[in-house]
Design a protein around this motif. Structure first.
Motif, PDB file in Angstrom:
ATOM      1  N   LEU A   1     144.343  73.321  42.148  1.00 55.76           N
ATOM      2  CA  LEU A   1     143.223  72.833  41.354  1.00 55.76           C
ATOM      3  C   LEU A   1     143.716  71.931  40.226  1.00 55.76           C
ATOM      4  N   ILE A   2     143.155  70.722  40.157  1.00 54.46           N
ATOM      5  CA  ILE A   2     143.555  69.714  39.180  1.00 54.46           C
ATOM      6  C   ILE A   2     142.553  69.674  38.034  1.00 54.46           C
ATOM      7  N   PRO A   3     143.005  69.820  36.782  1.00 53.17           N
ATOM      8  CA  PRO A   3     142.103  69.588  35.653  1.00 53.17           C
ATOM      9  C   PRO A   3     141.881  68.088  35.485  1.00 53.17           C
ATOM     10  N   ALA A   4     140.710  67.628  35.849  1.00 46.32           N
ATOM     11  CA  ALA A   4     140.441  66.183  35.891  1.00 46.32           C
ATOM     12  C   ALA A   4     140.134  65.664  34.493  1.00 46.32           C
TER      13      ALA A   4
ATOM     14  N   ASP B   1     130.545  63.211  33.596  1.00 45.87           N
ATOM     15  CA  ASP B   1     131.857  63.757  33.255  1.00 45.87           C
ATOM     16  C   ASP B   1     132.805  62.570  33.152  1.00 45.87           C
ATOM     17  N   ARG B   2     132.875  61.992  31.959  1.00 46.53           N
ATOM     18  CA  ARG B   2     133.666  60.769  31.770  1.00 46.53           C
ATOM     19  C   ARG B   2     135.157  61.028  31.943  1.00 46.53           C
ATOM     20  N   SER B   3     135.611  62.252  31.665  1.00 45.08           N
ATOM     21  CA  SER B   3     137.025  62.572  31.874  1.00 45.08           C
ATOM     22  C   SER B   3     137.368  62.539  33.358  1.00 45.08           C
ATOM     23  N   ARG B   4     136.492  63.085  34.187  1.00 50.09           N
ATOM     24  CA  ARG B   4     136.738  63.043  35.627  1.00 50.09           C
ATOM     25  C   ARG B   4     136.708  61.596  36.127  1.00 50.09           C
ATOM     26  N   ASP B   5     135.749  60.797  35.649  1.00 47.05           N
ATOM     27  CA  ASP B   5     135.714  59.378  36.026  1.00 47.05           C
ATOM     28  C   ASP B   5     137.060  58.714  35.744  1.00 47.05           C
ATOM     29  N   ALA B   6     137.629  59.027  34.569  1.00 42.05           N
ATOM     30  CA  ALA B   6     138.854  58.366  34.124  1.00 42.05           C
ATOM     31  C   ALA B   6     140.057  58.737  34.979  1.00 42.05           C
ATOM     32  N   VAL B   7     139.980  59.889  35.659  1.00 42.09           N
ATOM     33  CA  VAL B   7     141.072  60.307  36.543  1.00 42.09           C
ATOM     34  C   VAL B   7     140.835  59.843  37.982  1.00 42.09           C
TER      35      VAL B   7
END
Length: 254
Positions: free
Chosen positions: A46-49, A92-98
């Protein structure tokens, strides 16, 4: 005796959540891990995105492939040149960024990716495509959203057929030109990104299966949720088996 070859590692892109309404957490559905481990034959990780904690090159060095899972937040419309509206829902802008740069890097390198629901939409946006904020508001379209009530069996039940391109990648993987799938999404592809090949459509014309043209690796992505009963569903199992085979081939090539 030679030790058994370790299983390929599949990075499962998780989602940000609040447990009990106040405890920040990175989460991933158990059914995703089960599909990766039991059907694809790989090690689920599991990746913390969130770009504060992970870097793209690090992830690609550790993992042999990536599962881009579904999630309630949607890709932010600024990622495809549109304004945010209430119809776009949560983000979820953090997930977008990953995920968006990760998709592009994997496509270029030939590292396997398998997009599911939001992940399917991420692949399209990463390649320059756009999304509709709400499919059910379009004339002639059905409601593709998850039923609000009922058990998981009822929510993930098969809802509609998908027509597949004859002779295409998904026809080859699934051995059919029409399959039945579940439906748990609100958004969908508006315009396909560069090199995005649409090979599956719902009866109302909503794109349901894509891959990236001339990509050196596995890029099949679907709008439905094949992780549900992936071990027994005749549509889901071949997809995860093919994804696992691609990850094994990529791992062996390193």
């Amino acid at each position: 005796m030679h030790p058994a070859r370790p299983r390929p590692v599949i990075g499962i892109i998780g989602n940000s959540n609040l447990l009990n309404g106040d405890y920040p957490a990175h989460t991933g559905g158990t059914m995703n891990s089960a599909a990766v481990a039991e059907v694809a034959g790989c090690l689920p990780l599991l990746i913390p995105a969130d770009p504060r904690y992970v870097r793209i090159e690090e992830l690609m060095a550790v993992c042999d492939g990536f599962l881009l899972t579904g999630g309630r937040p949607n890709v932010h419309p600024s990622e495809y040149g549109e304004e945010e509206t209430p119809a776009h829902g949560a983000f979820d802008r953090s997930r977008d960024a990953v995920t968006l740069p990760l998709v592009r890097a994997c496509v270029a390198r030939g590292q396997p990716i398998f997009g599911i629901c939001r992940g399917f939409q991420e692949v399209n946006v990463a390649m320059g495509g756009t999304l509709y904020p709400e499919i059910r508001d379009l004339p002639g379209r059905m409601n593709h959203r998850m039923p609000p009530d009922g058990s998981l069996d009822e929510k993930f039940a098969l809802r509609h057929p998908v027509r597949l391109t004859e002779g295409g990648l998904f026809h080859h993987l699934l051995g059919a030109t029409e399959v039945r799938v579940n439906s748990l999404h609100g958004q969908g592809i508006k315009t396909p990104g560069a090199r995005i090949v649409i090979e599956g459509w719902a009866p109302d014309g909503t794109p349901e299966a894509i891959h990236v043209k001339d990509a050196p690796g596995f890029t099949a992505s679907v709008q439905w949720h094949p992780e549900w009963h992936a071990d027994s569903d005749p549509v889901s199992r071949p997809l995860f088996e093919a994804f696992g085979a691609a990850a094994r081939a990529f791992a062996a090539s390193r």
